[in-house]
Motif scaffolding. Sequence first.
Motif, mmCIF file in Angstrom:
data_model
loop_
_atom_site.group_PDB
_atom_site.id
_atom_site.type_symbol
_atom_site.label_atom_id
_atom_site.label_comp_id
_atom_site.label_asym_id
_atom_site.label_seq_id
_atom_site.Cartn_x
_atom_site.Cartn_y
_atom_site.Cartn_z
ATOM 1 N N LEU A 147 64.937 31.724 23.467
ATOM 2 C CA LEU A 147 66.259 31.567 22.898
ATOM 3 C C LEU A 147 67.228 31.840 24.045
ATOM 4 O O LEU A 147 67.217 32.936 24.617
ATOM 5 N N VAL A 148 68.036 30.846 24.378
ATOM 6 C CA VAL A 148 68.914 30.959 25.541
ATOM 7 C C VAL A 148 70.362 30.819 25.101
ATOM 8 O O VAL A 148 70.793 29.727 24.690
ATOM 9 N N GLU A 149 71.105 31.925 25.207
ATOM 10 C CA GLU A 149 72.530 31.906 24.869
ATOM 11 C C GLU A 149 73.349 31.455 26.070
ATOM 12 O O GLU A 149 72.983 31.734 27.216
ATOM 13 N N SER A 150 74.463 30.801 25.774
ATOM 14 C CA SER A 150 75.399 30.394 26.817
ATOM 15 C C SER A 150 76.795 30.301 26.209
ATOM 16 O O SER A 150 76.952 30.335 24.986
ATOM 17 N N ALA B 204 70.321 27.808 22.458
ATOM 18 C CA ALA B 204 69.320 26.756 22.466
ATOM 19 C C ALA B 204 67.935 27.392 22.374
ATOM 20 O O ALA B 204 67.647 28.359 23.090
ATOM 21 N N THR B 205 67.105 26.852 21.494
ATOM 22 C CA THR B 205 65.793 27.461 21.279
ATOM 23 C C THR B 205 64.665 26.475 21.569
ATOM 24 O O THR B 205 64.874 25.254 21.548
ATOM 25 N N GLY C 214 87.060 34.425 8.838
ATOM 26 C CA GLY C 214 88.276 33.664 9.044
ATOM 27 C C GLY C 214 88.566 33.342 10.493
ATOM 28 O O GLY C 214 89.461 32.541 10.785
ATOM 29 N N ARG C 215 87.834 33.954 11.427
ATOM 30 C CA ARG C 215 88.044 33.694 12.852
ATOM 31 C C ARG C 215 86.826 33.038 13.502
ATOM 32 O O ARG C 215 86.982 32.232 14.421
ATOM 33 N N PHE C 216 85.634 33.417 13.046
ATOM 34 C CA PHE C 216 84.392 32.895 13.633
ATOM 35 C C PHE C 216 83.713 31.929 12.653
ATOM 36 O O PHE C 216 83.759 32.130 11.430
ATOM 37 N N THR C 217 83.074 30.914 13.205
ATOM 38 C CA THR C 217 82.315 29.965 12.400
ATOM 39 C C THR C 217 80.961 29.723 13.052
ATOM 40 O O THR C 217 80.893 29.356 14.231
ATOM 41 N N MET C 218 79.907 29.932 12.271
ATOM 42 C CA MET C 218 78.557 29.680 12.760
ATOM 43 C C MET C 218 78.053 28.373 12.195
ATOM 44 O O MET C 218 78.260 28.071 11.015
ATOM 45 N N SER C 219 77.365 27.595 13.045
ATOM 46 C CA SER C 219 76.789 26.328 12.617
ATOM 47 C C SER C 219 75.457 26.119 13.336
ATOM 48 O O SER C 219 75.121 26.858 14.259
ATOM 49 N N ARG C 220 74.734 25.112 12.885
ATOM 50 C CA ARG C 220 73.456 24.801 13.507
ATOM 51 C C ARG C 220 73.238 23.299 13.505
ATOM 52 O O ARG C 220 73.735 22.578 12.626
ATOM 53 N N ASP C 221 72.483 22.868 14.514
ATOM 54 C CA ASP C 221 72.070 21.471 14.624
ATOM 55 C C ASP C 221 70.547 21.478 14.700
ATOM 56 O O ASP C 221 69.976 21.764 15.757
ATOM 57 N N ASN C 222 69.909 21.186 13.590
ATOM 58 C CA ASN C 222 68.445 21.260 13.553
ATOM 59 C C ASN C 222 67.783 20.179 14.394
ATOM 60 O O ASN C 222 66.622 20.323 14.787
ATOM 61 N N ASN D 228 67.793 21.924 17.810
ATOM 62 C CA ASN D 228 67.229 23.286 17.856
ATOM 63 C C ASN D 228 68.244 24.293 18.405
ATOM 64 O O ASN D 228 67.884 25.192 19.178
ATOM 65 N N THR D 229 69.474 24.153 17.987
ATOM 66 C CA THR D 229 70.562 24.946 18.569
ATOM 67 C C THR D 229 71.492 25.479 17.470
ATOM 68 O O THR D 229 71.734 24.770 16.493
ATOM 69 N N VAL D 230 71.959 26.682 17.680
ATOM 70 C CA VAL D 230 73.016 27.226 16.832
ATOM 71 C C VAL D 230 74.248 27.504 17.683
ATOM 72 O O VAL D 230 74.150 27.665 18.906
ATOM 73 N N TYR D 231 75.382 27.578 17.003
ATOM 74 C CA TYR D 231 76.660 27.759 17.680
ATOM 75 C C TYR D 231 77.454 28.858 16.980
ATOM 76 O O TYR D 231 77.264 29.134 15.791
ATOM 77 N N LEU D 232 78.356 29.449 17.750
ATOM 78 C CA LEU D 232 79.305 30.398 17.184
ATOM 79 C C LEU D 232 80.664 30.068 17.759
ATOM 80 O O LEU D 232 80.931 30.323 18.942
#
Length: 118
Positions: free
Chosen positions: A4-7, A23-24, A66-74, A77-81
């Motif tokens: 799992l690699v954060e950037s 990215a995973t 109200g400030r942060f939004t988490m999403s994913r793209d299956n 294989n990646t999630v976002y904040l």
Amino acid sequence: QVQLVESGGGLVEPGGSLTLSCATSLFTFSNYDMSWYRQAPGKERELVAAISNTGGSTNYADSVKGRFTMSRDNAKNTVYLQMNRLKPEDTAVYYCKARWTNSGLVYWGQGTQVTVSS
């Protein structure tokens, strides 16, 4: 080996925005619930946001609602904040976590530093 690699971390002024990515290499990414945690110096690691394996459900810490939004793209294989209206108290190392829905097996990323300062 699972990675799992954060950037996307960095230095931003108060009120600014950043988007973190994780990215995973998970083979069956859609079977994992994903979450973001953060840890500030001298403090315990805390949950920031979480998303279900399908992306149909999210939840957030009160401090970021109200400030942060988490999403994913299956497909990727990646999630976002997405982090908006950042505050100095958001300064921390942000970690990505994957939890297999079947067994509870957990993987962590190495973290990315976010610093909010003028």
